[in-house]
Enzyme design. Structure first.
Site, PDB file in Angstrom:
ATOM      1  N   ASP A   1     -52.728  -5.155  12.702  1.00 40.72           N
ATOM      2  CA  ASP A   1     -54.062  -5.143  12.218  1.00 40.72           C
ATOM      3  C   ASP A   1     -54.250  -4.891  10.650  1.00 40.72           C
ATOM      4  OD1 ASP A   1     -56.812  -4.786  12.278  1.00 40.72           O
ATOM      5  OD2 ASP A   1     -56.814  -2.291  12.759  1.00 40.72           O
TER       6      ASP A   1
ATOM      7  N   LYS B   1     -49.632  -5.897  18.608  1.00 36.97           N
ATOM      8  CA  LYS B   1     -50.614  -6.740  17.530  1.00 36.97           C
ATOM      9  C   LYS B   1     -50.833  -5.745  16.502  1.00 36.97           C
ATOM     10  CE  LYS B   1     -55.500  -8.051  18.022  1.00 36.97           C
ATOM     11  NZ  LYS B   1     -55.908  -7.833  16.432  1.00 36.97           N
TER      12      LYS B   1
ATOM     13  N   GLU C   1     -53.097  -0.794  18.220  1.00 36.51           N
ATOM     14  CA  GLU C   1     -54.422  -1.735  18.433  1.00 36.51           C
ATOM     15  C   GLU C   1     -54.187  -2.333  19.953  1.00 36.51           C
ATOM     16  OE1 GLU C   1     -57.435  -4.696  16.528  1.00 36.51           O
ATOM     17  OE2 GLU C   1     -55.383  -4.749  15.636  1.00 36.51           O
TER      18      GLU C   1
END
Length: 353
Positions: free
Chosen positions: A69, A67, A209
């Site tokens: 960011d 993921k 994250e």
């Protein structure tokens, strides 16, 4: 970090035979034979959004990625002309010169790439605060030359709309367009072949994250339908800044006073006293000084020294959980969200805490 092994069984589309396909001399097309139709290139595509889950799925039906960011973007390439469109539909081409330059040299006439603009730290991790500072803050107009684009989907390719293709087929085409070793202004988000819990554990161990899980056989659908799932290592959400308590910290800010939404109203969820740097505090203080008011937008208890603000600034806040009285635990400020791009405010449930 878990790395994707080299593919042994997976092959790009249209390459299912062992003998390489070779083209022959092009013959003049029979005018009576219909031409292959082309799909009109969409001006904008609403993004597919990941649904937040507490634990990752598992099984062969799912593929996994890190993921990222940053800011969600789509890169539109039309025979040398590049448009970089934000999640909210704004044209930010001029703000990402490195990405624009990299898109112009992609070996394709027309394409729409889905991905994330990020700034990487020394360890190769995406740093949201660094990206915001590069852009000049929440409503800054600066160009972020250090920002790169991490591509994770291909929605339009050489005159054809790919959204009805399954995830795995779109992925094959994306890998053919952007090789895994690409390290310039546009890079490939690596697919990780492993079980979900192991991928999440590795991501958290490396300070990332979280992860994204995508169903292999699903088409691309705009909105948050569950085809994509996100699982976070550290919780991070948007909260309204009600005001701040003055202190000796950067920008004269001692503690930010935060609120979430509950049943259509703002509810105080505690203070944030860490995460500010001298630069981010200066940007934040400039924005806060413009919206000072006399009363808080939600009850916070007795805070006589607080400076109250109109409830318009949404801060990205990392936190480790909730207390029994619905207050944030170990919260840290990450930056201001752009209201036009990702201005959602966290919604408290009745059972939260």
């Amino acid at each position: 970090m878990v790395k994707r092994p080299s593919k042994s069984s997976s092959k790009p589309l249209l390459r299912e035979v062992e003998t390489p396909l070779k083209g022959s001399r092009r013959r003049r097309r029979n005018p009576e034979q219909p031409a292959l139709p082309f799909d009109p290139m969409p001006d904008r595509i609403e993004p597919c959004l990941a649904l937040l889950k507490p634990a990752p799925p598992n099984g062969h039906d799912w593929i996994f990625e890190i993921k990222w960011d940053g800011y969600r973007l789509s890169v539109h390439l039309d025979h040398g002309t590049v448009r970089i469109i934000t999640r909210g539909g704004h044209d930010w081409t001029h703000r990402f010169p490195t990405i624009q330059a990299a898109a112009k040299v992609l070996p394709v006439g027309t394409a729409i790439l889905d991905g994330e603009a990020v700034v990487l730290d020394a360890m190769g991790r995406s740093d949201f605060s660094a990206l915001q500072q590069a852009l000049g803050g929440r409503i800054g107009k600066r160009s972020a030359e250090e920002a790169i684009f991490v591509a994770f989907d291909l929605l339009y390719f050489d005159g054809h709309d790919l959204r009805n293709l399954e995830q795995e087929s779109r992925r094959h085409l994306l890998e053919d367009l952007i090789p895994a070793e690409a390290d310039g202004g546009i890079r490939l988000s690596q697919e990780i072949e492993c079980d979900g819990p192991a991928v999440l554990a590795a991501a958290c161990e490396h300070g990332l994250e979280g992860i994204i899980a995508k169903r292999r056989a699903e088409p691309y659908r705009s909105g948050r339908g569950g085809e994509w799932i996100k699982v976070k290592c550290i919780q991070s959400d948007g909260f309204i800044i009600l005001g701040f308590e003055p202190g000796s910290g950067y920008g004269g800010i001692g503690r930010l006073l935060m609120a979430a939404m509950k049943e259509g109203k703002l509810q105080y969820v505690g203070g944030v006293g860490t995460g500010l740097s001298s630069r981010s505090a200066a940007i934040l203080r400039t924005e806060m000084d413009k919206i000072v008011t006399t009363k808080p937008a939600a009850s916070t208890g007795r805070k006589r020294e607080a400076v109250w603000l109109k409830p318009v600034l949404v801060a990205e806040v990392e936190y480790r959980g909730w207390t029994g009285d619905q207050k944030l635990r170990h919260a840290s400020y990450k930056g201001l969200r752009d209201p036009d791009e990702n201005g959602e405010v966290f919604q408290l449930r009745g059972d939260r805490g």
